[in-house]
Scaffold this active site. Structure first.
Site, PDB file in Angstrom:
ATOM      1  N   ASP A 103       1.039  -1.193   0.059  1.00 25.80           N
ATOM      2  CA  ASP A 103       0.030  -0.048  -0.366  1.00 25.80           C
ATOM      3  C   ASP A 103       0.614   0.947   0.189  1.00 25.80           C
ATOM      4  OD1 ASP A 103      -2.363  -1.427  -0.211  1.00 25.80           O
ATOM      5  OD2 ASP A 103      -2.721  -1.313   1.906  1.00 25.80           O
ATOM      6  N   LYS A 118      -4.086   2.438  -2.066  1.00 23.17           N
ATOM      7  CA  LYS A 118      -5.279   3.436  -2.592  1.00 23.17           C
ATOM      8  C   LYS A 118      -5.460   4.562  -1.942  1.00 23.17           C
ATOM      9  CE  LYS A 118      -8.484  -0.399  -1.117  1.00 23.17           C
ATOM     10  NZ  LYS A 118      -7.944  -1.551  -0.900  1.00 23.17           N
ATOM     11  N   MET A 150      -8.343   7.730   9.376  1.00 21.98           N
ATOM     12  CA  MET A 150      -8.946   8.497   7.660  1.00 21.98           C
ATOM     13  C   MET A 150     -10.087   9.425   7.952  1.00 21.98           C
ATOM     14  SD  MET A 150      -9.359   4.381   6.099  1.00 21.98           S
ATOM     15  CE  MET A 150      -9.345   3.932   7.350  1.00 21.98           C
TER      16      MET A 150
END
Length: 460
Positions: free
Chosen positions: A247, A269, A382
């Site tokens: 990632d 992502k 997030m």
């Protein structure tokens, strides 16, 4: 090269040890583990050696040294407090062409003891040629840390199959290729997990059909970013990967610890920019494993904390592909520790709740009222995009607008940045700090200024 490194078979061979104290005890312990027949000369024995004597694990032949005691012995070890006696024994032994070690006197040694890593039958020896024994010990500790605990079991099983492999493959290159695949593939993983019968079956299958390659998927937590927080097991696995799927959150310093000839594929992502969908990642994992490759899926933090690790393993299970999981230090724990914010503290918070900041359109992230208790620490992953909504919903549901908050960017990394404020300032604070970020909301944030210890950014 100052010394020739060799490994001696001393099983049932007579070894003379002069000295009966703690120094002699350490050497005798090694000799006993190697199966030597130990003869000892000493005025008295320490407690441990006396116990060994009572158990017939050594023979106490005399209280004083005589040169004739050197007859019919294989090697000699001297550990007395007398330099004169030590040198005399060294001369007597070398005149009889015996190899001798006088402890801590390199000038009176024809051999020295290395620092040893014992994964029998795998033995690794490290030596500084007597110049810096402590350095040898430090090197031993570093090497030992990255070696699997079951390495010896892997070697024992391989030894049982050695003749079978020789019979099956005539060429040395074919045998080497077979063992390379075994030691870096499913067989080694199964032994590491204690699945010995399955491991032997895997070897048999690969031996009977050399074209069969058994792939597997290993889900690995890379931690919050600092390579020092990578687990030893994660490092071991990364160094045997054929393919590494990683990632964006995995730092370069961690990627550089992986096997150098492994294929690296970024499947990261980012918010509002999913360069690789989750379905594509799942499909790629299965596809690569079916090609017989050892696929390491490297994810920031811990793969089971908002990392969709469970979804990826479901895909592996449905495809019938073997898999395993290596947990990592989740970002919340790492960032909290490196900012001096204990997530629980009996004076400030008796519980902690981890949530994701990716809200659904109806704001139903969870029961908002459950997030607004003053004695609870709230950690939000997030949360940058939805910061305004998070702040307003928490305040609307009863959380004090002056509740302390910490906005942490790249926690545990050298460029870590921390902004401290209050809940009603969250939207403003977010605009002054780079992503990725972690939010900590609660009274424990008050401890940051007192307990903060990790500061690399000159602006902090």
């Amino acid at each position: 090269m100052d010394y020739l490194p060799i490994f001696l078979n001393i099983k049932n061979k007579p070894v003379l040890v002069v000295g009966g104290g703690n120094v002699a005890k350490r050497k005798i312990k090694l000799l006993n583990e190697a199966g030597a027949y130990i003869k000892i000369v000493a005025n008295q024995l320490c407690i441990e050696l006396s116990a060994m004597h009572k158990k017939n694990q050594l023979e106490w032949i005399a209280t004083t040294y005589q040169s004739q005691q050197l007859e019919k012995v294989f090697l000699v070890i001297v550990a007395t407090n007398s330099s004169e006696l030590n040198h005399s024994i060294y001369q007597d032994a070398t005149s009889r062409h015996l190899i001798v070690n006088v402890v801590d006197e390199p000038e009176n040694c024809s051999f020295i003891f290395p620092a040893i890593i014992d994964r029998s039958p795998v033995i690794i020896a490290i030596s500084s040629s007597g110049t810096a024994p402590v350095l040898s010990q430090l090197i031993r500790e570093k090497i030992e840390a990255v070696l699997p605990a079951n390495l010896g079991q892997i070697a024992k099983i391989a030894g049982d199959w050695r003749n079978k492999v020789k019979t099956r493959f005539c060429r040395l290159s074919e045998r080497r290729n077979f063992w390379n695949k075994a030691f870096n593939g499913l067989f080694a993983s199964q032994v590491t997990k204690g699945q010995f019968n399955e491991a032997k079956l895997t070897l048999d299958q690969q031996l009977n059909n050399a074209n069969i390659s058994s792939g597997e998927i290993i889900l690995v937590g890379a931690g919050p970013g600092n390579s020092g927080l990578l687990t030893l097991r994660a490092l071991q696995v990364m160094q045997t990967a054929d393919v590494l799927l990683y990632d964006y959150l995995v730092s370069k310093e961690i990627l550089d610890l992986s096997r150098r000839d492994a294929d690296r594929i970024c499947v990261g992502k980012r918010a509002n920019n999913h360069s690789t969908t989750q379905e594509e990642i799942n499909s790629l994992l299965v596809q690569l494993a079916k090609q017989g490759k050892r696929v390491v899926r490297l994810k920031g933090g811990d793969p089971f904390i908002f990392g969709r690790g469970g979804e990826e393993l479901q895909a592996a299970a449905q495809a019938g592909i073997p898999f395993q999981v290596v947990p990592g230090v989740t970002t919340a724990l790492g960032a909290a520790a490196y900012t001096g914010i204990p997530l629980t503290h009996r004076d400030y918070a008796n519980s902690v709740l981890f949530i994701t900041g990716h809200l659904r359109s109806d704001n139903s992230i969870t029961d908002w009222s459950n997030l607004t208790q003053s004695d609870k620490t709230l950690v939000i992953y997030m949360g940058s995009i939805q910061a305004a909504r998070i702040s307003s919903q928490l305040i609307m549901n009863g959380l004090d607008p002056k509740t302390p908050i910490a906005v942490i960017s790249r926690g545990t990394c050298q460029d870590q940045k921390v902004l401290i404020g209050i809940l009603k300032e969250l939207e403003t604070l977010i605009q002054h700090i780079p992503t990725p970020i972690l939010l900590i909301i609660g009274n424990v944030v008050k401890l940051h200024h007192q307990l903060s210890w990790y500061k690399h950014n000159k602006n902090e």
